[in-house]
Write a protein that holds these residues in place. Structure first.
Motif, PDB file in Angstrom:
ATOM      1  N   ILE A 193      35.089  29.025  36.437  1.00  0.00           N
ATOM      2  CA  ILE A 193      36.106  29.910  35.861  1.00  0.00           C
ATOM      3  C   ILE A 193      36.134  31.237  36.619  1.00  0.00           C
ATOM      4  O   ILE A 193      37.209  31.755  36.941  1.00  0.00           O
ATOM      5  N   ALA A 194      34.965  31.774  36.929  1.00  0.00           N
ATOM      6  CA  ALA A 194      34.907  33.041  37.674  1.00  0.00           C
ATOM      7  C   ALA A 194      35.546  32.880  39.053  1.00  0.00           C
ATOM      8  O   ALA A 194      36.273  33.769  39.516  1.00  0.00           O
ATOM      9  N   ARG A 195      35.315  31.734  39.704  1.00  0.00           N
ATOM     10  CA  ARG A 195      35.937  31.477  41.004  1.00  0.00           C
ATOM     11  C   ARG A 195      37.462  31.422  40.872  1.00  0.00           C
ATOM     12  O   ARG A 195      38.179  31.986  41.684  1.00  0.00           O
ATOM     13  N   ALA A 196      37.939  30.749  39.848  1.00  0.00           N
ATOM     14  CA  ALA A 196      39.392  30.633  39.654  1.00  0.00           C
ATOM     15  C   ALA A 196      40.014  32.004  39.393  1.00  0.00           C
ATOM     16  O   ALA A 196      41.077  32.315  39.925  1.00  0.00           O
ATOM     17  N   ARG A 197      39.355  32.812  38.590  1.00  0.00           N
ATOM     18  CA  ARG A 197      39.874  34.151  38.287  1.00  0.00           C
ATOM     19  C   ARG A 197      39.872  35.038  39.534  1.00  0.00           C
ATOM     20  O   ARG A 197      40.646  35.974  39.623  1.00  0.00           O
ATOM     21  N   ALA A 198      39.014  34.725  40.499  1.00  0.00           N
ATOM     22  CA  ALA A 198      38.966  35.477  41.762  1.00  0.00           C
ATOM     23  C   ALA A 198      39.900  34.867  42.811  1.00  0.00           C
ATOM     24  O   ALA A 198      39.841  35.229  43.984  1.00  0.00           O
ATOM     25  N   ASN A 199      40.747  33.907  42.377  1.00  0.00           N
ATOM     26  CA  ASN A 199      41.704  33.237  43.260  1.00  0.00           C
ATOM     27  C   ASN A 199      41.036  32.465  44.399  1.00  0.00           C
ATOM     28  O   ASN A 199      41.598  32.343  45.480  1.00  0.00           O
ATOM     29  N   LEU A 200      39.835  31.966  44.149  1.00  0.00           N
ATOM     30  CA  LEU A 200      39.168  31.092  45.117  1.00  0.00           C
ATOM     31  C   LEU A 200      39.597  29.652  44.843  1.00  0.00           C
ATOM     32  O   LEU A 200      39.950  29.313  43.711  1.00  0.00           O
TER      33      LEU A 200
END
Length: 166
Positions: free
Chosen positions: A48-55
């Motif tokens: 989720i953190a990766r997705a929120r960072a647009n990774l």
């Protein structure tokens, strides 16, 4: 410590959860009979953190964390241990280490594992907090946009909480 979120509009923010989940397009994990929820919660929080960072989305393998920690046995563990393992070693994509696979005969590409590390994390709960304060701290972290790996002793289960702030 994260300050306690104090906003009368939190119900409105909670209503945005399903839209955010749909937007991130992150499928849920299936433990399929393993006792690895503690590692799955940590992996999902990282996802989720990766997705929120647009990774880009990577299907991270919670078994690639749980198996080495538990000496390749299907048994429970502690979310904090999973987070420390991801910080120190990283986590493999499920394409390299299938979910729910815990045997010690798996090929491991350490360079791929190192690409998926946690470099910083915050423990939002203080040992001296009572149950209500702990709940407020985890909910507040979500309102500030942090995804968290959360363990519930009364439930005997661990999950990831979704950071709600946009």
């Amino acid at each position: 410590m994260i300050p306690i979120y104090d906003d009368s509009n939190y119900h409105e923010l909670l209503n945005q959860v399903s839209d955010l989940i749909d937007h991130l397009k992150i499928p849920p994990y299936d433990q399929n009979g393993t006792n690895f929820c503690w590692a799955a919660g940590a992996c999902m929080a990282l996802t989720i953190a990766r997705a929120r960072a647009n990774l880009p989305y990577i299907d991270l393998s919670f078994a690639s964390i749980a198996a080495p920690i538990n000496r390749y046995r299907n048994q429970g563990g502690w979310t904090a241990n999973a987070i420390e393992y991801i910080k120190d070693h990283g986590v493999l994509p499920a394409s390299q280490w299938p979910h729910n696979y815990y045997r010690n005969d798996n090929y491991e590409d350490k360079s791929l594992r190192a690409e998926n590390k946690i470099f910083e994390f915050i423990d939002v709960i203080d040992q001296n907090m009572d149950r209500e304060e702990r709940f407020d701290a985890v909910v507040s972290a979500g309102f500030y946009g942090f995804s968290c790996a959360v363990s519930f002793n009364f439930w005997g289960h661990a999950v990831a909480s979704l950071g709600l702030a946009k």
